[in-house]
Design a protein around this motif. Structure first.
Motif, PDB file in Angstrom:
ATOM      1  N   UNK A 238     -31.155 -11.127-113.549  1.00  0.00           N
ATOM      2  CA  UNK A 238     -32.410 -11.349-114.809  1.00  0.00           C
ATOM      3  C   UNK A 238     -32.145 -11.943-115.974  1.00  0.00           C
ATOM      4  N   UNK A 239     -30.919 -12.648-115.890  1.00  0.00           N
ATOM      5  CA  UNK A 239     -30.540 -13.860-117.684  1.00  0.00           C
ATOM      6  C   UNK A 239     -31.350 -14.952-116.745  1.00  0.00           C
ATOM      7  N   UNK A 240     -31.087 -15.263-115.763  1.00  0.00           N
ATOM      8  CA  UNK A 240     -31.440 -16.569-115.069  1.00  0.00           C
ATOM      9  C   UNK A 240     -32.521 -16.754-115.294  1.00  0.00           C
ATOM     10  N   UNK A 241     -33.451 -15.704-115.508  1.00  0.00           N
ATOM     11  CA  UNK A 241     -34.987 -15.924-115.351  1.00  0.00           C
ATOM     12  C   UNK A 241     -35.630 -16.154-117.120  1.00  0.00           C
ATOM     13  N   UNK A 242     -37.128 -16.637-116.996  1.00  0.00           N
ATOM     14  CA  UNK A 242     -38.030 -16.786-117.590  1.00  0.00           C
ATOM     15  C   UNK A 242     -39.370 -15.989-117.521  1.00  0.00           C
ATOM     16  N   UNK A 243     -40.047 -15.457-119.287  1.00  0.00           N
ATOM     17  CA  UNK A 243     -41.067 -15.213-118.942  1.00  0.00           C
ATOM     18  C   UNK A 243     -42.330 -16.036-118.654  1.00  0.00           C
ATOM     19  N   UNK A 244     -43.115 -16.223-117.386  1.00  0.00           N
ATOM     20  CA  UNK A 244     -44.573 -17.805-117.840  1.00  0.00           C
ATOM     21  C   UNK A 244     -45.637 -17.049-118.656  1.00  0.00           C
ATOM     22  N   UNK A 245     -45.769 -17.603-119.276  1.00  0.00           N
ATOM     23  CA  UNK A 245     -47.269 -17.179-119.527  1.00  0.00           C
ATOM     24  C   UNK A 245     -47.930 -16.585-119.037  1.00  0.00           C
ATOM     25  N   UNK A 246     -48.042 -16.745-117.631  1.00  0.00           N
ATOM     26  CA  UNK A 246     -49.389 -15.166-116.873  1.00  0.00           C
ATOM     27  C   UNK A 246     -48.260 -14.510-116.599  1.00  0.00           C
ATOM     28  N   UNK A 247     -47.253 -13.684-117.597  1.00  0.00           N
ATOM     29  CA  UNK A 247     -46.410 -13.002-117.592  1.00  0.00           C
ATOM     30  C   UNK A 247     -44.806 -12.524-116.193  1.00  0.00           C
ATOM     31  N   UNK A 248     -45.627 -13.648-114.966  1.00  0.00           N
ATOM     32  CA  UNK A 248     -44.739 -13.369-114.470  1.00  0.00           C
ATOM     33  C   UNK A 248     -43.581 -13.781-114.830  1.00  0.00           C
TER      34      UNK A 248
ATOM     35  N   UNK B  25     -37.068 -17.693-112.034  1.00  0.00           N
ATOM     36  CA  UNK B  25     -35.622 -18.734-111.456  1.00  0.00           C
ATOM     37  C   UNK B  25     -36.224 -20.162-112.934  1.00  0.00           C
ATOM     38  N   UNK B  26     -35.181 -20.007-113.552  1.00  0.00           N
ATOM     39  CA  UNK B  26     -35.436 -20.841-114.442  1.00  0.00           C
ATOM     40  C   UNK B  26     -34.996 -22.947-114.063  1.00  0.00           C
ATOM     41  N   UNK B  27     -34.651 -22.350-112.225  1.00  0.00           N
ATOM     42  CA  UNK B  27     -34.182 -23.597-111.486  1.00  0.00           C
ATOM     43  C   UNK B  27     -35.760 -23.844-110.687  1.00  0.00           C
ATOM     44  N   UNK B  28     -36.152 -22.671-110.303  1.00  0.00           N
ATOM     45  CA  UNK B  28     -37.623 -22.977-109.797  1.00  0.00           C
ATOM     46  C   UNK B  28     -38.535 -23.423-110.867  1.00  0.00           C
ATOM     47  N   UNK B  29     -38.355 -23.215-112.120  1.00  0.00           N
ATOM     48  CA  UNK B  29     -39.565 -23.793-112.742  1.00  0.00           C
ATOM     49  C   UNK B  29     -39.134 -25.849-113.094  1.00  0.00           C
TER      50      UNK B  29
ATOM     51  N   UNK C  26     -40.985 -30.852-110.998  1.00  0.00           N
ATOM     52  CA  UNK C  26     -39.770 -31.861-110.077  1.00  0.00           C
ATOM     53  C   UNK C  26     -41.062 -32.431-108.971  1.00  0.00           C
ATOM     54  N   UNK C  27     -42.209 -31.034-107.933  1.00  0.00           N
ATOM     55  CA  UNK C  27     -42.586 -31.816-107.278  1.00  0.00           C
ATOM     56  C   UNK C  27     -43.721 -32.118-107.856  1.00  0.00           C
ATOM     57  N   UNK C  28     -44.571 -31.093-109.265  1.00  0.00           N
ATOM     58  CA  UNK C  28     -45.411 -32.497-110.321  1.00  0.00           C
ATOM     59  C   UNK C  28     -45.234 -33.279-110.067  1.00  0.00           C
TER      60      UNK C  28
END
Length: 129
Positions: free
Chosen positions: A23-33, A36-40, A45-47
Motif C-alpha cells: 500500500x505504501x508503494x501505490x500512488x493515487x492517480x487522478x482517475x482515483x485508481x 504501484x509507483x514502478x508501474x507508473x 518509459x513505454x510512452x
C-alpha cells in the motif's frame, strides 16, 4: 497455543506487513485508481519508446517487376523504407542484360519532389497501408 496456531498467527502477521508495504508503494492517480509507483514509471518509459519508435523505418514494401520487355524473372525492384510520418527513401534497382542501375529518391510526407515511376509509387502506396 499449539504449534499450528503459532504458525498461523505468524503467517497472518507477515501477510499484514507485506500488504502494508504494498500500500505504501501505490500512488493515487487522478482517475482515483491506485497503481504501484514502478508501474507508473514503466508507463512513462513505454510512452517515451513509442515516441522514439515513430522515427524508425517501420513501413516497408518491395515491388518486383520486369523493367524491359525482353527480360523476365522480375529482377528489377523498388523498395520503400518509410517512418510513421511517411519520410524516408525509395531505392530502385533496374536490371538489364548488360548492366544494372540503382536509384534512390527521398520521400517526405508520403510524396517525393522527384518524379516517381509507377513501381515506385506502388511501393510507397503498399508501405503506407
Amino acid at each position: 497455543m499449539d504449534a499450528l496456531g503459532t504458525i498461523a498467527v505468524v503467517l497472518a502477521a507477515l501477510a499484514l506487513v507485506v500488504s502494508g508495504l504494498a500500500l505504501r508503494r501505490t500512488q493515487r492517480r487522478s482517475d482515483g485508481s491506485d497503481l504501484p509507483s514502478d508501474l507508473l514509471g514503466l508507463r512513462r518509459e513505454v510512452a517515451a519508446l513509442r515516441t522514439e519508435a515513430g522515427d524508425g523505418l517501420r513501413h516497408l514494401a518491395v515491388v518486383r517487376y520486369d523493367a524491359f520487355g525482353d527480360m523476365g524473372g522480375h529482377l528489377s525492384w523498388s523498395l520503400a523504407l518509410l517512418d510513421d510520418r511517411g519520410d524516408g527513401v525509395v531505392v530502385t534497382s533496374i536490371h538489364g542484360r548488360s548492366e544494372g542501375r540503382t536509384y534512390a529518391k527521398s520521400i517526405a510526407s508520403w510524396t517525393s519532389d522527384q518524379q516517381l515511376s509507377p513501381e515506385e509509387d506502388e511501393a510507397v502506396a503498399q508501405a503506407r497501408t
